[in-house]
Design a protein around this motif. Structure first.
Motif, short mmCIF file in Angstrom:
data_model
loop_
_atom_site.label_atom_id
_atom_site.label_comp_id
_atom_site.label_asym_id
_atom_site.label_seq_id
_atom_site.Cartn_x
_atom_site.Cartn_y
_atom_site.Cartn_z
N ASN A 46 3.19 -2.54 -5.01
CA ASN A 46 2.10 -1.64 -4.66
C ASN A 46 0.86 -2.01 -5.45
O ASN A 46 0.87 -2.05 -6.67
N GLY A 47 -0.22 -2.36 -4.76
CA GLY A 47 -1.50 -2.65 -5.41
C GLY A 47 -1.65 -4.02 -6.01
O GLY A 47 -2.69 -4.33 -6.59
N SER A 53 0.86 -1.18 0.00
CA SER A 53 0.00 0.00 0.00
C SER A 53 0.89 1.23 0.00
O SER A 53 1.45 1.60 1.02
#
Length: 141
Positions: free
Chosen positions: A84-85, A37
């Motif tokens: 990330n993600g 995140s």
């Protein structure tokens, strides 16, 4: 040399923390490492992990967490990173019978003696015994 039909290719270096596990097929699971995140989420071999209750995804133990990740649920056996993600995979020692060495475990900075004792008890309930560091046993004659 061993005939090729009998060779087994094993990924290098499971966590040095593991002294014994009954069977990798039984004790290990390939789980989902929760996506990072804001940046990648990385775990290292020997890191104590928790599971987010709502998603069943693994992440580093968070002693102050409240979504399930505050409960020790396993130990990362290999390094893993989720960008990330994006979720990724992580190989986890999830159940025993297994024995691990505490000096090789990776704890969150906030894990004081009480938090570590709670985590050791949770791992023991899953059949993973954490050996506290001390002198090596004397070999039998």
């Amino acid at each position: 040399p061993v005939p090729e039909a009998y060779q087994i290719n094993v990924p290098s270096g499971p966590a040095a923390a593991v002294l014994y596990e009954a069977s990798p097929l039984y004790c290990r699971v390939t789980g989902v490492l929760l996506a990072g995140s804001g940046s990648a989420r990385a775990v290292v071999p020997g890191e104590v992990l928790g599971v987010v209750t709502a998603s069943g995804k693994w992440k580093g133990l968070a002693t102050s967490g409240s979504n399930g990740d505050q409960n020790a649920a396993g130990i990362a056996l290999y390094a893993a990173s989720a960008p990330n993600g994006t979720d990724d995979q992580v190989v986890v020692l999830e159940r025993g019978p297994a024995v691990v060495r505490e000096s090789e475990l990776v704890w969150p900075a906030a894990a004081d003696a009480t938090a570590r004792a709670t985590a050791r008890a949770a791992l023991l309930a899953k059949g993973i015994r954490v050996l506290l560091d001390g002198p090596s046993p004397t070999p039998l004659p």
